[in-house]
Write a protein that holds these residues in place. Structure first.
Motif, mmCIF file in Angstrom:
data_model
loop_
_atom_site.group_PDB
_atom_site.id
_atom_site.type_symbol
_atom_site.label_atom_id
_atom_site.label_comp_id
_atom_site.label_asym_id
_atom_site.label_seq_id
_atom_site.Cartn_x
_atom_site.Cartn_y
_atom_site.Cartn_z
ATOM 1 N N UNK A 154 -8.648 23.911 17.001
ATOM 2 C CA UNK A 154 -9.861 23.735 17.808
ATOM 3 C C UNK A 154 -10.687 22.564 17.287
ATOM 4 N N UNK A 155 -10.819 22.456 15.972
ATOM 5 C CA UNK A 155 -11.581 21.337 15.402
ATOM 6 C C UNK A 155 -10.891 20.004 15.675
ATOM 7 N N UNK A 156 -9.564 19.980 15.571
ATOM 8 C CA UNK A 156 -8.849 18.736 15.842
ATOM 9 C C UNK A 156 -9.010 18.310 17.296
ATOM 10 N N UNK A 157 -9.103 19.277 18.188
ATOM 11 C CA UNK A 157 -9.213 19.005 19.619
ATOM 12 C C UNK A 157 -10.629 18.594 20.018
ATOM 13 N N UNK A 158 -11.628 19.259 19.448
ATOM 14 C CA UNK A 158 -13.001 19.099 19.917
ATOM 15 C C UNK A 158 -13.918 18.412 18.917
ATOM 16 N N UNK A 159 -13.586 18.443 17.650
ATOM 17 C CA UNK A 159 -14.520 18.052 16.611
ATOM 18 C C UNK A 159 -13.907 17.029 15.657
ATOM 19 N N UNK A 160 -13.496 15.882 16.163
ATOM 20 C CA UNK A 160 -12.881 14.875 15.276
ATOM 21 C C UNK A 160 -13.850 14.313 14.251
ATOM 22 N N UNK A 161 -15.152 14.375 14.523
ATOM 23 C CA UNK A 161 -16.141 13.856 13.573
ATOM 24 C C UNK A 161 -16.438 14.838 12.456
ATOM 25 N N UNK A 162 -15.792 15.996 12.479
ATOM 26 C CA UNK A 162 -15.913 17.010 11.438
ATOM 27 C C UNK A 162 -17.350 17.507 11.282
ATOM 28 N N UNK A 163 -18.034 17.729 12.395
ATOM 29 C CA UNK A 163 -19.344 18.380 12.348
ATOM 30 C C UNK A 163 -19.166 19.828 11.913
ATOM 31 N N UNK A 164 -20.257 20.459 11.553
ATOM 32 C CA UNK A 164 -20.186 21.855 11.110
ATOM 33 C C UNK A 164 -19.614 22.720 12.236
ATOM 34 N N UNK A 165 -18.686 23.598 11.884
ATOM 35 C CA UNK A 165 -18.133 24.538 12.852
ATOM 36 C C UNK A 165 -18.045 25.905 12.212
ATOM 37 N N UNK A 166 -18.135 26.938 13.041
ATOM 38 C CA UNK A 166 -18.128 28.304 12.538
ATOM 39 C C UNK A 166 -17.383 29.189 13.527
ATOM 40 N N UNK A 167 -16.602 30.119 12.989
ATOM 41 C CA UNK A 167 -15.925 31.110 13.821
ATOM 42 C C UNK A 167 -16.922 32.197 14.183
ATOM 43 N N UNK A 168 -17.027 32.529 15.483
ATOM 44 C CA UNK A 168 -18.026 33.498 15.917
ATOM 45 C C UNK A 168 -17.431 34.518 16.887
ATOM 46 N N UNK A 169 -18.138 35.607 16.998
ATOM 47 C CA UNK A 169 -17.912 36.590 18.052
ATOM 48 C C UNK A 169 -19.282 37.014 18.545
ATOM 49 N N UNK A 170 -19.641 36.579 19.744
ATOM 50 C CA UNK A 170 -20.976 36.874 20.271
ATOM 51 C C UNK A 170 -21.172 38.366 20.489
ATOM 52 N N UNK A 171 -20.098 39.109 20.682
ATOM 53 C CA UNK A 171 -20.227 40.549 20.912
ATOM 54 C C UNK A 171 -20.486 41.314 19.619
ATOM 55 N N UNK A 172 -19.823 40.901 18.545
ATOM 56 C CA UNK A 172 -19.998 41.609 17.273
ATOM 57 C C UNK A 172 -21.044 40.957 16.384
ATOM 58 N N UNK A 173 -21.406 39.707 16.668
ATOM 59 C CA UNK A 173 -22.391 39.005 15.855
ATOM 60 C C UNK A 173 -21.807 38.156 14.759
ATOM 61 N N UNK A 174 -20.480 38.117 14.618
ATOM 62 C CA UNK A 174 -19.846 37.316 13.581
ATOM 63 C C UNK A 174 -20.259 35.849 13.698
ATOM 64 N N UNK A 175 -20.889 35.318 12.662
ATOM 65 C CA UNK A 175 -21.205 33.900 12.592
ATOM 66 C C UNK A 175 -22.357 33.421 13.460
#
Length: 439
Positions: A154-175
């Motif tokens: 996902x980062x290679x596809x969307x985030x080539x500039x290596x901005x901060x990224x986090x794995x999340x789950x909006x339903x459980x609140x993860x991240x």
């Protein structure tokens, strides 16, 4: 851009959650609203279709803990994911201080993620901004589901500039809170970097100065309620076809009624929706023979008032307004605070006297005051006071509001306005007042 109030020592930042449709943007705000401490969260306003897809936007104000004597407030917005709401995306994106791109981690949604990111770049370019110049983080959502793309892919596809990224789950609140903390810190640092050297001083500092960090300060330790009591969710009918502009076909009535026939009522047209709107409009929809009644019919119906009363009573005469208040019959004066009741009485008296331009002018003053209070309550400044955005914060239909403005403008320019136009405008003012009372 950031709004600074030196008197209250308050900074207001706008953060926009962007991404493909059904990616979890609205669910993210709902989780933040449900789990944040009440003293740090405002009212969640969500304008969605009956199938839970965001139609205009979601809005959640969040107040951060005080830092170095400054109050910091965040305005969290989401954009609609559907392509044909791109005009609304541009509107909400205007003046954003930071962006959270919410990607859908499911493998089948890879193309939708790329398309949405390209759309974000295009919309920023139209505003003269570049994505790499705006504080940005990536929130790779739905990590609680199967058949997911790896975070590295996902980062290679969307985030080539290596901005901060986090794995999340909006339903459980993860991240979710970790992402909010990171984008808030980026926005604060970007704001400080634009200050002149003499004004920076020691800066606002980071969230490390807050005991336990931002996540601990904001998050409520008690379990979240199943349905927050102060969430305003407006279910709106989705458009039957893509809208070229936002919003189209402005009308004071219910958009589902269809356009009005020029110079008269649309066949089968009904009064605007809701009890507040139906009541004043009922004055124009009584017995069929009332269409041939003399011009004084409205005044004559009010407590058996004499038909010639409108010829002598003036809407801008305070004594006339007082006499009108004393008359029996239907009146909406009691809905307003004492300071505004005389203006409401003048509106009702002017409608009875067929002084429609006067009534519309008073309606405009009432609605303008209500919207100004709503904007102040939400902390809206600059771009967020857009003619569509602020009424939407109250749950008012944007097309009805633009129709209201069109009628008022026509009256000011000396154009013809009808009894129906005026009653619909008064109904919209009543709906706005009821929405204000619900805040």
């Amino acid at each position: 851009m950031a709004s600074v109030n030196p008197l209250s020592r308050e900074l207001v930042f706008k953060i926009v959650y962007y991404g493909p449709g059904l990616g979890g943007k609205t669910t993210t705000l709902e989780y933040l609203h449900a789990t944040a401490k009440p003293e740090h969260r405002g009212k969640l306003v969500s304008l969605a279709t009956p199938v839970d897809r965001t139609l205009y936007f979601d809005f959640l104000p969040v107040r951060l803990p005080q830092m170095r004597g400054m109050n910091v407030r965040l305005q969290l917005f989401t954009v609609p994911g559907q392509v044909y709401f791109n005009a609304t995306r541009k509107l909400v994106l205007t003046g954003a201080d930071g962006i959270v791109f919410v990607s859908d981690s499911q493998a089948v949604r890879a193309d939708a993620n790329v398309e949405s990111l390209e759309n974000l770049r295009d919309n920023l370019a139209e505003q003269g901004r570049q994505l790499q110049q705006v504080p940005l983080i990536f929130q790779h959502n739905k990590r609680d589901l199967p058949d997911l793309l790896p975070l590295e892919e996902l980062d290679a596809m969307l985030n080539p500039s290596r901005a901060f990224s986090v794995a999340t789950s909006a339903r459980t609140g993860l991240g979710i809170y970790e992402g909010l903390e990171e984008i808030s810190a980026l926005v604060l640092r970007a704001f400080e970097s634009r200050l002149p050297d003499a004004a920076r001083g020691g800066g606002l500092g980071g969230f490390d100065a807050i005991e336990g960090g931002l996540v601990t300060a904001l998050r409520d330790a008690s379990p979240p309620p199943s349905a927050p009591l102060d969430a305003v969710i407006s279910r709106l009918a989705p458009p039957s076809k893509p809208w070229p502009t936002m919003p189209p076909n402005s009308t004071l009535g219910d958009p589902s009624e269809g356009p009005l026939v020029e110079g008269g009522d649309a066949p089968g047209a009904s009064a605007p929706p809701g009890p507040a709107a139906a009541a004043p409009a009922s004055a124009a929809a009584t017995a069929p023979e009332s269409r041939e009644a003399p011009p004084q019919r409205l005044a004559a119906r009010r407590g058996n008032a004499p038909a010639e009363a409108p010829a002598t009573a003036r809407a801008d005469d305070p004594s006339a307004a007082t006499r009108h208040l004393a008359q029996p019959g239907l009146s909406f004066v009691a809905l307003w605070p004492t300071a505004e009741r005389e203006a409401v009485a003048e509106i009702e008296a002017a409608i009875a006297a067929e002084r429609y331009a006067v009534a519309l002018e008073r309606c405009d003053a009432l609605v303008t005051g209500i919207l100004a209070k709503a904007a102040d309550l939400a902390g809206a400044t600059g771009a967020s006071r857009d003619p569509l955005t602020v009424p939407a914060l109250l749950g008012l239909d944007g097309r009805r509001y633009l129709g209201f403005r069109a009628v008022v403008r026509r009256a000011r320019e000396g154009g013809e306005v009808t009894e129906r136009d005026t009653l619909r405008a008064f109904a919209f003012a009543i709906d706005a007042r009821l929405a204000e009372m619900a805040l």
